[in-house]
Design an enzyme around this catalytic site. Structure first.
Site, PDB file in Angstrom:
ATOM      1  N   SER A 165       6.920 -15.842 -15.763  1.00 53.92           N
ATOM      2  CA  SER A 165       8.138 -16.557 -15.996  1.00 53.92           C
ATOM      3  C   SER A 165       7.969 -17.467 -16.880  1.00 53.92           C
ATOM      4  O   SER A 165       6.703 -18.340 -17.082  1.00 53.92           O
ATOM      5  CB  SER A 165       8.863 -17.001 -14.610  1.00 53.92           C
ATOM      6  N   TYR A 191       6.597 -23.354  -7.927  1.00 58.66           N
ATOM      7  CA  TYR A 191       6.988 -21.837  -8.527  1.00 58.66           C
ATOM      8  C   TYR A 191       6.091 -21.935 -10.135  1.00 58.66           C
ATOM      9  O   TYR A 191       5.620 -21.091 -10.497  1.00 58.66           O
ATOM     10  CB  TYR A 191       8.407 -22.061  -8.927  1.00 58.66           C
TER      11      TYR A 191
END
Length: 339
Positions: A165, A191
């Site tokens: 990501s 994350y």
């Protein structure tokens, strides 16, 4: 000739002909995967489901390990060439059981798509004390790939694709306290470090595995409408990320960049199947091409802001990648020797 992507040596767009609006149908066109075996984690929802459809449509046999087998059966009904097995990325024993069953089938593994992931969740830890986003988004990738290595090597032409990501921009990997044992938990930072780790893993795996004709890639799907990933995130978190305005409405500039699910899965499919990458590995890809390497100086970067594009240099660093490999073996109790 440059052999690896350490420090971003190969991290240059190659004018692939694809772009942010390209779909899985565009990138799979003309690709024949007859006789090939693929494993796609999380292959029954969101972009994973779209990836399953695309590879199966090209003739591949697709094995989908899923935490909720009944949900997977429902979502994958009617798709040819699909096998469903039980596996939980947060449970090491479950990963071992799945991999053991696949290896027992004595089939080669041509494509491993490490797609399963979670995002922006409250602090949780697995039975080993590993923070849940790190455990799912990275440690599970490492564990599964390690266990399936004999089948990848047997394929004599395999690819491993880690779905990463742009969120890796949020944090480098924190070796001192990766599981937030001694610092306040910040879900975005957790994350971010999990996705940085996924990039570093693809980088180091490609360097170690290419001698056995196994190549590895990390991909950023883009911001995508219609997935389940952000289901636990609060409105305040989306506002902090810049997706929503003060009234809680999607910002128009963000809305304009949202991808459909077929567009979001396109880069995964491209990295898994494109002949344009036959002699390139260890790279971070986005929008159906190799992404731009960002400058260490944000003022010199053309795409330095989150929600845009590019890969951070700290997620392609050779020393960090090697250190992370050893560190992961230690904290997860997984020995991954490539030979």
């Amino acid at each position: 000739m440059i052999q690896n992507n350490y420090q971003g040596a190969l991290q240059h767009p190659i004018a692939s002909g694809f772009h942010a609006q390209s779909t899985t149908a565009d990138v799979i066109k003309g690709v024949d995967l007859t006789g090939k075996i693929a494993i796609i984690t999380g292959g029954n929802t969101g972009i994973g489901l779209e990836t399953t459809k695309a590879l199966a449509s090209a003739g591949a046999t697709v094995v989908v390990p899923a935490r909720d087998v009944e949900k997977a059966k429902k979502n994958l009904a009617g798709i040819a060439n699909v096998e469903i097995e039980a596996m939980d990325m947060m449970d090491p024993a479950s990963i071992d059981a799945f991999a053991g069953k696949f290896l027992a089938s004595r089939r080669p593994l041509h494509l491993l798509i490490n797609n399963a992931g979670i995002m922006w969740v409250p602090l949780r830890k697995d039975q080993r004390g590993i923070e849940s986003q790190l455990a799912t988004n990275y440690i599970g990738q490492f564990h599964l790939t390690a266990r399936l290595w004999p089948a990848l090597k047997e394929a004599n032409g395999a690819r491993v694709v880690n779905v990463s990501s742009l969120g890796h921009h949020m944090s480098p990997f924190n070796f001192e306290d990766p599981n937030f044992d001694h610092r306040e938990y910040e879900t975005l930072e957790a994350y971010g470090q999990s996705k940085t780790a996924s990039n570093l893993f693809a980088l180091e795996l490609d360097s170690r595995a290419r001698a056995y004709n196994v190549r590895a890639y990390a991909v950023h799907p883009g911001s995508i409408a219609g997935t389940e990933l952000g289901r636990e995130a609060s409105i305040e978190l989306f506002q902090k990320m810049g997706f929503l305005d003060k009234e809680g409405n999607m910002r128009t500039d963000v809305l304009a960049r949202l991808k459909t699910i077929p567009q979001g899965a396109a880069t995964t499919v491209w990295a898994a199947t494109s002949s344009q990458l036959n002699n390139i590995g260890g790279v971070y890809c986005e929008d159906g091409d190799i992404a731009e390497l960002l400058s260490l100086n944000p003022a010199e970067s053309t795409h330095a802001k989150l929600h845009q594009s590019g890969v951070q240099q700290y997620s392609l660093d050779e020393n960090t990648a090697k250190k992370l490999w050893t560190f992961t073996e230690e904290i997860a109790g997984i020995h991954f020797e490539i030979r």
